[in-house]
Design an enzyme around this catalytic site. Structure first.
Site, mmCIF file in Angstrom:
data_model
loop_
_atom_site.group_PDB
_atom_site.id
_atom_site.type_symbol
_atom_site.label_atom_id
_atom_site.label_comp_id
_atom_site.label_asym_id
_atom_site.label_seq_id
_atom_site.Cartn_x
_atom_site.Cartn_y
_atom_site.Cartn_z
ATOM 1 N N SER A 1 0.632 -1.084 0.091
ATOM 2 C CA SER A 1 -0.081 -0.092 0.167
ATOM 3 C C SER A 1 0.709 1.433 -0.118
ATOM 4 O O SER A 1 2.317 1.213 0.347
ATOM 5 C CB SER A 1 -0.849 0.196 1.113
ATOM 6 O OG SER A 1 -1.534 -1.349 1.326
HETATM 7 N N1 SAH Z 1 -0.329 -4.978 3.954
HETATM 8 C C1 SAH Z 1 0.284 -5.490 2.842
HETATM 9 C C2 SAH Z 1 -0.537 -5.085 1.707
HETATM 10 C C3 SAH Z 1 -1.641 -5.789 1.186
HETATM 11 S S1 SAH Z 1 -2.182 -6.303 -0.313
HETATM 12 C C4 SAH Z 1 1.756 -4.962 2.874
HETATM 13 O O1 SAH Z 1 1.907 -4.110 3.671
HETATM 14 O O2 SAH Z 1 2.677 -5.146 2.014
HETATM 15 C C5 SAH Z 1 -3.396 -7.351 0.028
HETATM 16 C C6 SAH Z 1 -3.090 -8.654 0.561
HETATM 17 O O3 SAH Z 1 -4.286 -9.498 0.862
HETATM 18 C C7 SAH Z 1 -2.530 -9.326 -0.725
HETATM 19 O O4 SAH Z 1 -1.323 -10.076 -0.215
HETATM 20 C C8 SAH Z 1 -3.546 -10.527 -0.532
HETATM 21 O O5 SAH Z 1 -3.143 -11.869 -1.139
HETATM 22 C C9 SAH Z 1 -3.963 -10.657 0.466
HETATM 23 N N2 SAH Z 1 -5.425 -11.354 0.716
HETATM 24 C C10 SAH Z 1 -6.390 -11.246 -0.250
HETATM 25 N N3 SAH Z 1 -7.509 -11.863 0.327
HETATM 26 C C11 SAH Z 1 -7.288 -12.505 1.358
HETATM 27 C C12 SAH Z 1 -7.625 -13.035 2.421
HETATM 28 N N4 SAH Z 1 -9.034 -13.459 2.422
HETATM 29 N N5 SAH Z 1 -7.204 -13.443 3.535
HETATM 30 C C13 SAH Z 1 -6.014 -13.106 3.834
HETATM 31 N N6 SAH Z 1 -5.296 -12.383 2.863
HETATM 32 C C14 SAH Z 1 -5.907 -12.146 1.935
#
Ligand code: SAH
Length: 243
Positions: free
Chosen positions: A92
């Site tokens: 993000s």
């Molecule tokens: N917080 C992260 C960025 C998040 S991007 C950082 O600091 O880099 C969103 C992430 O959520 C992705 O890696 C994606 O694979 C994950 N994601 C999507 N659906 C999800 C779910 N149901 N449970 C856990 N993770 C999930």
């Protein structure tokens, strides 16, 4: 043996040539210094943008974001933008990480669940503040690489688990705060149930591929839940089921 003038010149030349050579050898630390000064500049901008929580700002100034992005993106690590990471996901935008962190009123000892580990950057920010961090990632390869990265950078206390974050982490509930970093179609009831009293959750909610609204869901000491719609954001979708 006394040195000839030519000898002295040769030595001087060697020394001059040697200086840049030495500083090349020191390139990693030069990079570190450059990254550190860009990071401070970024944090200054984020503060001017309205984030005031000092613990949040200190953590952003301390955590090396360039370590959380792929090598090809490192030069952009301190531009206030989301960047691609592995498996088609994103890290993000730093100002959004800061706002979401500030919204949960972070402090030492707070027990926090993050849904969507991705690179591990948000988890590292929370850990730097002193929160007890539990983070869930649905893509196994990302969970593994984030766990390794966090350990390597000194954030080994962060608990990383592969799984569907929609369901939360029931064995560790309740959480003082929950931070969801993927866009959900609705607020997952298991996450509301796993919020402590009082507790705060920050979650982007909206159509899966579009713009979401960032919601602040607050549970009071008596268990009453109040939801506020804060501002529009764009996150990768929260997907369901194991991969
Ligand atoms: N917080 C992260 C960025 C998040 S991007 C950082 O600091 O880099 C969103 C992430 O959520 C992705 O890696 C994606 O694979 C994950 N994601 C999507 N659906 C999800 C779910 N149901 N449970 C856990 N993770 C999930």
């Amino acid at each position: 043996m006394p040195m000839t003038r030519r000898g002295r010149h040769a030595l001087l030349l060697l020394a001059l040539l040697g200086l840049p050579a030495l500083s090349c050898a020191g390139a990693p630390s030069q990079d570190q210094a450059l990254f550190a000064s860009r990071r401070l500049e970024l944090v200054r901008g984020i503060r001017l943008g309205g984030v005031r929580d000092s613990a949040t700002l200190e953590a952003l100034a301390a955590v090396p974001r360039h370590e959380f992005v792929p090598p090809a993106e490192q030069a952009l690590a301190y531009v206030d933008e989301a960047l691609p990471i592995e498996c088609g996901q994103t890290i993000s935008q730093p100002s959004l990480v800061a706002s979401m962190t500030e919204l949960i009123q972070p402090r030492r000892g707070l027990k926090v669940l993050e849904v969507g580990t991705g690179s591990g950057y948000q988890a590292a920010i929370l850990a730097r503040i002193g929160c007890r961090v539990y983070t869930i990632e649905i893509i196994a390869a990302l969970a593994t690489s984030a766990r390794e990265r966090l350990r390597r950078l000194g954030f080994g206390a962060v608990a990383v688990r592969q799984g569907d974050g929609y369901l939360g982490w029931p064995e560790e509930a309740p959480f003082d705060a929950i931070l969801v970093t993927a866009g959900a179609e609705h607020v997952p009831p298991p996450l509301v149930a796993q919020l402590a009293r009082p507790g705060r959750m920050v979650i982007p909610v909206g159509a899966s591929e579009g713009i979401q609204s960032l919601l602040l869901v607050e549970k009071d000491a008596r268990g009453r839940v109040r939801t506020q719609d804060l501002f529009p954001v764009r996150f990768v979708p929260l997907v369901r089921g194991r991969r």
